[in-house]
Design a protein around this motif. Structure first.
Motif, short mmCIF file in Angstrom:
data_model
loop_
_atom_site.label_atom_id
_atom_site.label_comp_id
_atom_site.label_asym_id
_atom_site.label_seq_id
_atom_site.Cartn_x
_atom_site.Cartn_y
_atom_site.Cartn_z
N UNK A 163 -1.55 4.05 9.29
CA UNK A 163 -1.59 5.35 8.57
C UNK A 163 -2.95 5.85 7.63
N UNK A 164 -3.98 6.19 8.24
CA UNK A 164 -5.02 6.41 7.49
C UNK A 164 -6.24 5.23 7.66
N UNK A 165 -7.47 5.63 7.97
CA UNK A 165 -8.08 4.55 8.19
C UNK A 165 -9.48 4.25 7.02
N UNK A 166 -8.94 4.91 6.14
CA UNK A 166 -9.94 4.53 4.81
C UNK A 166 -9.48 3.38 4.12
N UNK A 167 -8.23 3.21 3.87
CA UNK A 167 -7.75 2.13 2.97
C UNK A 167 -7.98 0.63 3.10
#
Ligand code: BGC
Length: 321
Positions: free
Chosen positions: A163-167
């Motif tokens: 769920x999202x590749x930045x965190x």
């Protein structure tokens, strides 16, 4: 006579009252309860128990708490939310970071404004946040892979959904997951890694697309909370529930239901309530000038059919609930 004196009496009385009042409001200001704000990555049911813990601890310590969530998991939205909180001069902020570098300036701004900042659930290691409270993510990703290897007997095609590749918290889980497969089961191949931005509907769509694109897929592993609920919905719809191995992070109610019905093989439950509770305690410590450790491991529990109905009671015992 009486009448004549009355106005004087009144004015003296009101002057006294005013002085008294002024003093009182100063006292009230210094004794006013601290305000601590929780900022999740965005609106998501995963954060409900985090805020429960935050609120319960606030009740115990007599502080005021608030919850401010952006609509979507988007860095500019999270930054804007934090900027608005800084402008209100609150005492402390607990952030689940959507990004590392992207939050550095706004956390710096908060610190300059004299606000204590910590991260919970998802760290921002490059920032000035005083501590991180949550799962040790690389190790948890590794543990997830170990569990999956047992079910797959060391072979198969796995798709990872994130769920999202930045965190950093999610990327660390992926890193640990990959490292474990490399070390312990080189015949298990990761054939895809999909981003669904923390959205349930996108998870359903991505799962359907994965099933189409990879006819030999044996397992799906989710590194975020919405993956097991979203993927199990898609699998059930296609009549493949229980046929494709499904596992991943977090214990949302639909994931637990999936474990009971056999669509989800296991999940890695994070101690979300504890993260919220400790966030209040550590922000209070920081406000009292106490040093904080760099990170605080809240631990995880692997949930399967054997403990799905008992683990929650065990977790809550710690807080006397
Ligand atoms: C993560 C959170 C994330 C949530 C929903 C959890 O596994 O720890 O950082 O917000 O999933 O995607």
């Amino acid at each position: 006579m009486r009448k004549k004196f009355l106005p004087v009496v009144i004015s003296v009385a009101s002057a006294l009252a005013m002085t008294g009042c002024g003093k009182k409001s100063e006292e009230a200001a210094s004794a006013a309860p601290r305000i601590l704000v929780m900022v999740p990555k965005g609106v998501h049911p995963y954060y409900e128990p985090c805020y429960e813990g935050f609120k319960d601890a606030a009740g115990k310590y007599g502080v005021k708490v608030e919850y401010r969530a952006a609509k979507a998991f988007e860095v500019p939205q999270q930054v804007e939310i934090i900027e608005n909180i800084i402008a209100r001069r609150v005492d402390g902020i607990a952030i689940s970071a959507l990004d590392d570098q992207g939050l550095v300036p706004v956390i710096e701004e908060a610190v300059r404004a004299g606000i204590k900042v910590i991260t919970f659930d998802a760290p921002a290691p490059s920032s000035k946040a005083l501590t991180y409270i949550g799962t040790m993510n690389e190790a948890a990703g590794y543990a997830g892979a170990e569990e999956l290897i047992k079910i797959l007997n060391g072979e198969g095609e796995v798709a990872v959904i994130q769920g999202g590749l930045g965190a950093p918290n999610l990327n660390d889980r992926f890193k640990g997951f990959v490292r474990c497969l490399k070390e312990k089961a080189p015949n298990i191949k990761i054939v895809a890694r999909e981003d669904e931005q923390g959205k349930m509907d996108l998870t359903v769509n991505k799962t359907e697309a994965l099933l189409q694109a990879h006819p030999n897929l044996t397992a799906i592993f989710g590194v975020s909370a919405e993956v097991c609920p979203g993927a199990s919905a898609a699998l059930k719809q296609q009549g493949r529930g229980g046929k494709i191995i499904l596992a991943g992070f977090d214990d949302l109610p639909d994931t637990l239901a999936g474990i009971r019905s056999g669509v989800v093989n296991f999940c890695i439950a994070q101690r979300t309530y504890k993260m919220g509770w400790l966030s209040v305690e550590k922000l209070r410590d920081a406000l009292e000038g106490k040093p904080l450790p760099k990170e605080i491991d809240t631990g995880v529990v692997i949930i399967n059919k054997d403990n799905v109905d008992t683990y929650m009671q065990d977790m809550k015992k710690e807080f006397g609930k």
